[in-house]
Design an enzyme around this catalytic site. Structure first.
Site, PDB file in Angstrom:
ATOM      1  N   CYS A   1      31.698  45.427  31.548  1.00  0.00           N
ATOM      2  CA  CYS A   1      32.217  46.477  30.656  1.00  0.00           C
ATOM      3  C   CYS A   1      33.681  46.227  30.323  1.00  0.00           C
ATOM      4  O   CYS A   1      34.116  46.455  29.189  1.00  0.00           O
ATOM      5  CB  CYS A   1      32.021  47.851  31.283  1.00  0.00           C
ATOM      6  SG  CYS A   1      30.271  48.274  31.395  1.00  0.00           S
TER       7      CYS A   1
ATOM      8  N   GLU B   1      29.626  52.688  29.992  1.00  0.00           N
ATOM      9  CA  GLU B   1      30.733  52.250  29.124  1.00  0.00           C
ATOM     10  C   GLU B   1      30.217  51.439  27.946  1.00  0.00           C
ATOM     11  O   GLU B   1      30.721  51.551  26.821  1.00  0.00           O
ATOM     12  CB  GLU B   1      31.727  51.386  29.900  1.00  0.00           C
ATOM     13  CG  GLU B   1      32.423  52.095  31.037  1.00  0.00           C
ATOM     14  CD  GLU B   1      31.673  51.944  32.363  1.00  0.00           C
ATOM     15  OE1 GLU B   1      30.419  51.957  32.366  1.00  0.00           O
ATOM     16  OE2 GLU B   1      32.357  51.820  33.395  1.00  0.00           O
TER      17      GLU B   1
ATOM     18  N   CYS C   1      25.244  49.803  31.479  1.00  0.00           N
ATOM     19  CA  CYS C   1      26.269  50.724  31.977  1.00  0.00           C
ATOM     20  C   CYS C   1      26.654  51.759  30.916  1.00  0.00           C
ATOM     21  O   CYS C   1      26.529  51.518  29.705  1.00  0.00           O
ATOM     22  CB  CYS C   1      27.535  49.962  32.336  1.00  0.00           C
ATOM     23  SG  CYS C   1      27.375  48.854  33.738  1.00  0.00           S
TER      24      CYS C   1
ATOM     25  N   ASN D   1      24.773  55.647  31.869  1.00  0.00           N
ATOM     26  CA  ASN D   1      24.025  54.451  32.275  1.00  0.00           C
ATOM     27  C   ASN D   1      22.526  54.692  32.139  1.00  0.00           C
ATOM     28  O   ASN D   1      22.023  55.794  32.377  1.00  0.00           O
ATOM     29  CB  ASN D   1      24.398  53.988  33.687  1.00  0.00           C
ATOM     30  CG  ASN D   1      24.321  55.046  34.756  1.00  0.00           C
ATOM     31  OD1 ASN D   1      24.545  56.227  34.495  1.00  0.00           O
ATOM     32  ND2 ASN D   1      24.004  54.650  35.971  1.00  0.00           N
ATOM     33  N   ILE D   2      21.839  53.641  31.734  1.00  0.00           N
ATOM     34  CA  ILE D   2      20.390  53.698  31.509  1.00  0.00           C
ATOM     35  C   ILE D   2      19.767  52.534  32.271  1.00  0.00           C
ATOM     36  O   ILE D   2      19.987  51.367  31.914  1.00  0.00           O
ATOM     37  CB  ILE D   2      20.062  53.602  30.003  1.00  0.00           C
ATOM     38  CG1 ILE D   2      20.744  54.742  29.236  1.00  0.00           C
ATOM     39  CG2 ILE D   2      18.546  53.620  29.786  1.00  0.00           C
ATOM     40  CD1 ILE D   2      20.703  54.587  27.716  1.00  0.00           C
ATOM     41  N   GLU D   3      19.050  52.885  33.328  1.00  0.00           N
ATOM     42  CA  GLU D   3      18.441  51.845  34.166  1.00  0.00           C
ATOM     43  C   GLU D   3      17.016  51.548  33.709  1.00  0.00           C
ATOM     44  O   GLU D   3      16.465  52.252  32.850  1.00  0.00           O
ATOM     45  CB  GLU D   3      18.480  52.289  35.634  1.00  0.00           C
ATOM     46  CG  GLU D   3      19.926  52.443  36.098  1.00  0.00           C
ATOM     47  CD  GLU D   3      20.073  52.849  37.556  1.00  0.00           C
ATOM     48  OE1 GLU D   3      19.075  53.239  38.193  1.00  0.00           O
ATOM     49  OE2 GLU D   3      21.211  52.774  38.055  1.00  0.00           O
TER      50      GLU D   3
ATOM     51  N   CYS E   1      32.755  48.131  35.627  1.00  0.00           N
ATOM     52  CA  CYS E   1      32.377  46.794  36.104  1.00  0.00           C
ATOM     53  C   CYS E   1      33.004  45.717  35.218  1.00  0.00           C
ATOM     54  O   CYS E   1      33.516  45.993  34.124  1.00  0.00           O
ATOM     55  CB  CYS E   1      30.857  46.652  36.145  1.00  0.00           C
ATOM     56  SG  CYS E   1      30.119  46.304  34.537  1.00  0.00           S
TER      57      CYS E   1
HETATM   58  N1  THU Z   1      27.401  51.453  36.253  1.00  0.00           N
HETATM   59  C1  THU Z   1      27.960  51.919  35.104  1.00  0.00           C
HETATM   60  O1  THU Z   1      27.337  52.641  34.330  1.00  0.00           O
HETATM   61  N2  THU Z   1      29.224  51.544  34.838  1.00  0.00           N
HETATM   62  C2  THU Z   1      29.969  50.712  35.624  1.00  0.00           C
HETATM   63  O2  THU Z   1      31.018  50.270  35.202  1.00  0.00           O
HETATM   64  C3  THU Z   1      29.516  50.393  36.968  1.00  0.00           C
HETATM   65  C4  THU Z   1      28.072  50.592  37.212  1.00  0.00           C
HETATM   66  C5  THU Z   1      26.013  51.821  36.547  1.00  0.00           C
HETATM   67  C6  THU Z   1      25.057  50.679  36.491  1.00  0.00           C
HETATM   68  C7  THU Z   1      23.944  51.174  37.378  1.00  0.00           C
HETATM   69  O3  THU Z   1      23.076  51.996  36.584  1.00  0.00           O
HETATM   70  C8  THU Z   1      24.648  52.071  38.394  1.00  0.00           C
HETATM   71  O4  THU Z   1      25.923  52.355  37.846  1.00  0.00           O
HETATM   72  C9  THU Z   1      24.810  51.426  39.753  1.00  0.00           C
HETATM   73  O5  THU Z   1      25.356  50.154  39.640  1.00  0.00           O
END
Ligand code: THU
Length: 136
Positions: A91, A59, A57, A46-48, A88
């Site tokens: 995804c 995935e 996300c 994941n890259i915020e 989520c």
């Molecule tokens: N996140 C994912 O990478 N995959 C998911 O299916 C659920 C959430 C990440 C998004 C965000 O960076 C962090 O988890 C918290 O929501």
């Protein structure tokens, strides 16, 4: 079906990918490893972003990387989080575009598989390309 070597490689790569998460806001690192029908594994984390909604996300990083390399069918995906969190809805929908039979392994930070199911079970009654008369 996944053979034991594929399973081990997927779990390992999801854990490895998790290290590269950029998650300074949630501090919730996610790693994903996606096994394409070609036999290649594509990983992602994941890259915020400071503008929260543009974050992505793990995935989808893995899926989009694979798709832009020409992959269209996926055998399995492993998703690693600190506590066995499930993919989520966004995804699930992205993966559903390319088949509902993809196996999903939900893995904790030690590499234990908490849950395992087909995408069809995670996204029942999915809206898919066939609803638009298209087949991937
Ligand atoms: N996140 C994912 O990478 N995959 C998911 O299916 C659920 C959430 C990440 C998004 C965000 O960076 C962090 O988890 C918290 O929501």
């Amino acid at each position: 079906m996944l053979n034991p070597e594929e399973r081990e490689a997927l779990i390992d790569q999801a854990l490895q990918a998790r290290q590269w998460a950029y998650a300074p806001y949630s501090k919730y690192a996610v790693g994903a490893a996606l096994l394409a029908e070609s036999g290649i594994i594509y990983s992602g984390a994941n890259i915020e972003n400071a503008a929260y909604p543009v974050s992505i996300c793990a995935e989808r990083v893995a899926a989009f990387t694979a798709i832009h390399q020409g992959e269209r069918r996926f055998k399995a995906i492993a998703v690693a989080t600190e506590n066995g969190g499930a993919p989520c809805g966004s995804c699930r929908q992205v993966l559903a575009e390319f088949g509902l039979e993809t196996l999903v392994l939900i893995v904790d930070q030690e590499g234990n598989v908490d849950k395992e199911m087909r995408l069809a079970d995670l996204l029942p009654d999915a809206f898919t390309p066939s609803d638009l008369g298209y087949s991937v």
